[in-house]
Design an enzyme around this catalytic site. Structure first.
Site, PDB file in Angstrom:
ATOM      1  N   THR A 297       1.028  -1.188  -0.050  1.00 53.58           N
ATOM      2  CA  THR A 297      -0.096  -0.066  -0.133  1.00 53.58           C
ATOM      3  C   THR A 297       0.832   1.390   0.100  1.00 53.58           C
ATOM      4  O   THR A 297       0.702   2.178  -0.697  1.00 53.58           O
ATOM      5  CB  THR A 297      -0.909   0.097   1.246  1.00 53.58           C
ATOM      6  OG1 THR A 297      -2.007  -1.244   1.239  1.00 53.58           O
ATOM      7  CG2 THR A 297      -1.920   1.254   1.242  1.00 53.58           C
ATOM      8  N   GLN A 327      -5.985  -2.061  -2.650  1.00 55.47           N
ATOM      9  CA  GLN A 327      -5.416  -0.636  -2.116  1.00 55.47           C
ATOM     10  C   GLN A 327      -4.718  -0.065  -3.171  1.00 55.47           C
ATOM     11  O   GLN A 327      -3.813  -0.643  -3.772  1.00 55.47           O
ATOM     12  CB  GLN A 327      -4.648  -1.052  -0.668  1.00 55.47           C
ATOM     13  CG  GLN A 327      -5.235  -1.659   0.279  1.00 55.47           C
ATOM     14  CD  GLN A 327      -5.485  -3.147   0.382  1.00 55.47           C
ATOM     15  OE1 GLN A 327      -5.423  -3.641  -0.908  1.00 55.47           O
ATOM     16  NE2 GLN A 327      -5.449  -3.878   1.683  1.00 55.47           N
ATOM     17  N   GLN A 349      -9.951   2.491  -3.245  1.00 51.77           N
ATOM     18  CA  GLN A 349      -9.511   2.251  -1.578  1.00 51.77           C
ATOM     19  C   GLN A 349      -8.335   2.674  -1.358  1.00 51.77           C
ATOM     20  O   GLN A 349      -7.195   2.627  -2.164  1.00 51.77           O
ATOM     21  CB  GLN A 349      -9.437   0.592  -1.757  1.00 51.77           C
ATOM     22  CG  GLN A 349      -9.199  -0.033  -0.212  1.00 51.77           C
ATOM     23  CD  GLN A 349      -9.314  -1.541  -0.123  1.00 51.77           C
ATOM     24  OE1 GLN A 349      -9.614  -2.223  -1.212  1.00 51.77           O
ATOM     25  NE2 GLN A 349      -8.837  -1.855   0.820  1.00 51.77           N
ATOM     26  N   ASP A 350      -8.029   3.266   0.015  1.00 55.94           N
ATOM     27  CA  ASP A 350      -6.875   3.715   0.242  1.00 55.94           C
ATOM     28  C   ASP A 350      -6.446   5.046  -0.410  1.00 55.94           C
ATOM     29  O   ASP A 350      -5.332   5.084  -0.658  1.00 55.94           O
ATOM     30  CB  ASP A 350      -5.777   2.697   0.357  1.00 55.94           C
ATOM     31  CG  ASP A 350      -5.986   1.658   1.665  1.00 55.94           C
ATOM     32  OD1 ASP A 350      -6.993   1.768   2.199  1.00 55.94           O
ATOM     33  OD2 ASP A 350      -5.312   0.951   1.798  1.00 55.94           O
ATOM     34  N   ASP A 371     -11.809   2.833   3.565  1.00 56.39           N
ATOM     35  CA  ASP A 371     -10.613   3.367   4.120  1.00 56.39           C
ATOM     36  C   ASP A 371     -10.076   4.513   3.486  1.00 56.39           C
ATOM     37  O   ASP A 371      -8.703   4.634   3.495  1.00 56.39           O
ATOM     38  CB  ASP A 371      -9.715   2.333   4.572  1.00 56.39           C
ATOM     39  CG  ASP A 371     -10.352   1.032   5.442  1.00 56.39           C
ATOM     40  OD1 ASP A 371     -11.572   1.621   5.804  1.00 56.39           O
ATOM     41  OD2 ASP A 371     -10.005  -0.066   5.383  1.00 56.39           O
ATOM     42  N   ARG A 439     -13.763   3.657  10.618  1.00 57.28           N
ATOM     43  CA  ARG A 439     -13.418   2.219  11.533  1.00 57.28           C
ATOM     44  C   ARG A 439     -12.214   2.364  11.923  1.00 57.28           C
ATOM     45  O   ARG A 439     -11.415   3.029  11.469  1.00 57.28           O
ATOM     46  CB  ARG A 439     -13.860   1.193  10.691  1.00 57.28           C
ATOM     47  CG  ARG A 439     -12.975   0.873   9.345  1.00 57.28           C
ATOM     48  CD  ARG A 439     -13.223  -0.332   8.841  1.00 57.28           C
ATOM     49  NE  ARG A 439     -12.275  -0.575   7.430  1.00 57.28           N
ATOM     50  CZ  ARG A 439     -12.334  -1.835   7.070  1.00 57.28           C
ATOM     51  NH1 ARG A 439     -13.091  -2.941   7.267  1.00 57.28           N
ATOM     52  NH2 ARG A 439     -11.543  -2.192   5.698  1.00 57.28           N
ATOM     53  N   TRP A 441      -8.746   1.492  12.724  1.00 61.25           N
ATOM     54  CA  TRP A 441      -7.549   0.608  11.914  1.00 61.25           C
ATOM     55  C   TRP A 441      -6.660   0.160  13.224  1.00 61.25           C
ATOM     56  O   TRP A 441      -6.145  -0.874  13.029  1.00 61.25           O
ATOM     57  CB  TRP A 441      -6.844   1.575  10.897  1.00 61.25           C
ATOM     58  CG  TRP A 441      -5.818   0.685  10.290  1.00 61.25           C
ATOM     59  CD1 TRP A 441      -5.835  -0.721  10.118  1.00 61.25           C
ATOM     60  CD2 TRP A 441      -4.737   1.193   9.913  1.00 61.25           C
ATOM     61  NE1 TRP A 441      -4.575  -0.997   9.278  1.00 61.25           N
ATOM     62  CE2 TRP A 441      -3.603   0.464   9.431  1.00 61.25           C
ATOM     63  CE3 TRP A 441      -4.128   2.676   9.675  1.00 61.25           C
ATOM     64  CZ2 TRP A 441      -2.676   0.495   8.508  1.00 61.25           C
ATOM     65  CZ3 TRP A 441      -2.964   2.867   8.981  1.00 61.25           C
ATOM     66  CH2 TRP A 441      -2.201   1.842   8.489  1.00 61.25           C
TER      67      TRP A 441
END
Length: 534
Positions: A297, A327, A349-350, A371, A439, A441
């Site tokens: 990532t 990611q 994502q990410d 996220d 959320r 991590w």
């Protein structure tokens, strides 16, 4: 003992020992002196072991400042050893995944050594850094080590890339964070607030730099242009030229309109770089790296920024890997005291990895699904528009995943005077997908949304657990303060111990630009009242 109980005990120890003096008459031997100091920390065993096996073993510690310096020095020594061992272990990696983790971990270990050196020099040699600075840099050092471990696990790499010393080093740094927190609280208690200033930009910018951010005509040191009309055709070539300059004063790179298909990196020693585009719709830096393609990532980022005081204005950072590739980071920043102004950060994502240190985003557009704002920086998003895209079938959207893993790290996300809306691709089918504000991590994840517009896409529950677990629900801090819009009601929000319906302006003010990014420890001249920053 529960985690909350342990945290309370540590806090009581902290409050009872702020600036205490260990008199040699009360300590009958060097060992008992060391034991006394180490027993006040969250991790006394590695503290005792490494001090007693160092040249500090015969030193009589008299003041908390001496103890703090020793802890930072011990952490630096262990970090240097761990970096050396990682080089030895990493040489055995042969697969693309192993090489990717090895490359990232070495960079992160180098950065850890850099920030511990910086902290030690600031505290011990120059006495030029505030306790808030030290807390930021120690937090960054710890985050770097955890990041390496996380990516190794993410790609299924065992500890062949992660030396066994990692755990001891994070515990020593945590001890340093704990001890320095006392100095931080002491300093905050001895400063008072003044009149309100800086409605638009944080005070760490000079008047000249504020004019640069707002000016329509800027005299650049270098120009990047796809058509060959500038000094360079690629952004990275200009960044590399900036790195070769002797004086690290503000260096402006004008990136003319165009789509630049490249990955860029601003190294940790390349300070005061400013990238100025021709508008977020016109100047686009884009790439398509992803975890599915074998990157971590961390290394998937289209733009990776580490140099201090980085500024970006009127640019889009984009990752086009798409929702199927997992990611895929558009922008990764660990630049301390950095600003992103009128920028777009686009991915799925990410999307945005606000990895570490102090960052400020003003008037930015951030797109993503899962996220998509994550990391462990202290960051304020002010007057930004957060646009949630259509995720994959079966997925839920998670706007934030904040990664604070130590209760004394001065990190967290603040979304202030902003908007959270559905992107055009989600808008027609917004009812088919759940969207949550965040959320956890890591254990002490911390996010606050205040005075922002929340559209109807936000789930009535507001926040999501990590999977089906109860992980961190007691230790996280998620808060909402005076938001508005159809998704802003807190009536049906989660009932976790860590969720807060903030009603007090004083409580909310902890997450303003003045306090979360600095407080009265490193911005004493601003005098911004904590409540007036809201």
């Amino acid at each position: 003992m529960t985690m909350m109980g342990k945290t309370l005990l540590l806090t009581l120890l902290l409050l009872s020992s702020v600036f205490s003096i260990a008199s040699s008459r009360r300590r009958h031997s060097n060992n008992s002196n060391i034991d006394w100091w180490c027993n006040q920390t969250p991790y006394p065993e590695p503290c005792r072991y490494y001090i007693k096996h160092s040249h500090y073993q015969h030193k009589q510690l008299k003041h908390k400042s001496e103890f703090r310096t020793i802890l930072v020095h011990l952490a630096l020594e262990r970090a240097v050893i761990m970096r050396r061992k990682a080089r030895e272990l990493g040489g055995n990696g042969v697969t693309k995944k192993q090489k990717s983790v090895f490359r990232d971990c070495l960079k992160l270990y180098d950065n850890t050594v850099f920030h511990l050196n910086r902290t030690l020099e600031g505290l011990h040699v120059k006495t030029s850094c505030s306790p808030f600075d030290a807390q930021t840099w120690l937090s960054t050092a710890r985050t770097n080590i955890e990041t390496c471990q996380n990516w190794a696990l993410e790609l299924g790499i065992r500890d062949s890339m992660v030396p066994a010393e990692r755990c001891n080093l994070t515990e020593i740094i945590s001890n340093g964070l704990f001890v320095n927190w006392a100095f931080l609280k002491y300093r905050e208690a001895h400063y008072t607030a003044d009149a309100e200033e800086d409605a638009l930009f944080p005070r760490w910018f000079s008047m000249h730099e504020r004019k640069l951010l707002q000016s329509s005509s800027i005299r650049a040191h270098l120009v990047v242009a796809k058509d060959g009309s500038g000094h360079f055709r690629s952004v990275q070539a200009a960044i590399n030229a900036a790195a070769r300059r002797r004086l690290k004063s503000r260096f402006i790179i004008h990136v003319k309109r165009g789509v630049y298909r490249e990955n860029i990196e601003v190294d940790k020693t390349n300070d005061n770089v400013m990238l100025v585009g021709d508008g977020m719709r016109n100047t686009i830096i884009t790439s398509a790296r992803s975890v599915q393609a074998g990157y971590t990532t961390y290394s998937s980022a289209t733009a990776g920024i580490d140099g201090l005081h980085f500024i970006a204005r009127d640019i889009t950072f984009r990752n086009t890997a798409g929702p199927l590739r997992g990611q895929a980071v558009a922008l990764r920043s660990a630049s301390d005291l950095s600003v992103f102004y009128r920028c777009a950060i686009e991915g799925y994502q990410d999307t945005l990895m606000v990895h570490a240190q102090r960052q400020f985003y003003r008037g930015c557009y951030i797109y993503g699904t899962v996220d998509f704002i994550f990391g462990n920086a202290a960051v304020v998003f002010q007057n930004c528009v957060i646009l949630v895209r259509k995720p994959l079938n079966g997925q839920a959207n998670m706007i934030t995943a904040q990664g604070r893993d130590d209760p004394f790290q001065n990190t967290g996300f603040s979304i202030h005077n902003s908007q959270i809306r559905a992107a055009p691709d989600l808008r027609p089918i917004v009812g088919k997908f759940n969207t949550f504000l965040g959320r956890p991590w890591q254990r002490y994840s911390r996010v606050v949304v205040m005075k922002s517009f929340l559209d109807s896409l936000v789930s009535p529950r507001g926040w999501s657990p990590w999977g089906d677990s109860n992980f961190a629900l007691n230790t996280l801090y998620y808060g909402e303060y005076r938001n508005f819009g159809p998704g802003s009601s807190t009536r049906n929000r989660v009932r976790w111990p860590g969720f807060h319906r903030i009603s007090s302006p004083a409580e909310a003010s902890r997450f303003t630009v003045a306090n979360l990014l600095a407080g009265r420890t490193w911005l004493p001249a601003t005098g911004v009242p904590f409540t007036s920053g809201l």
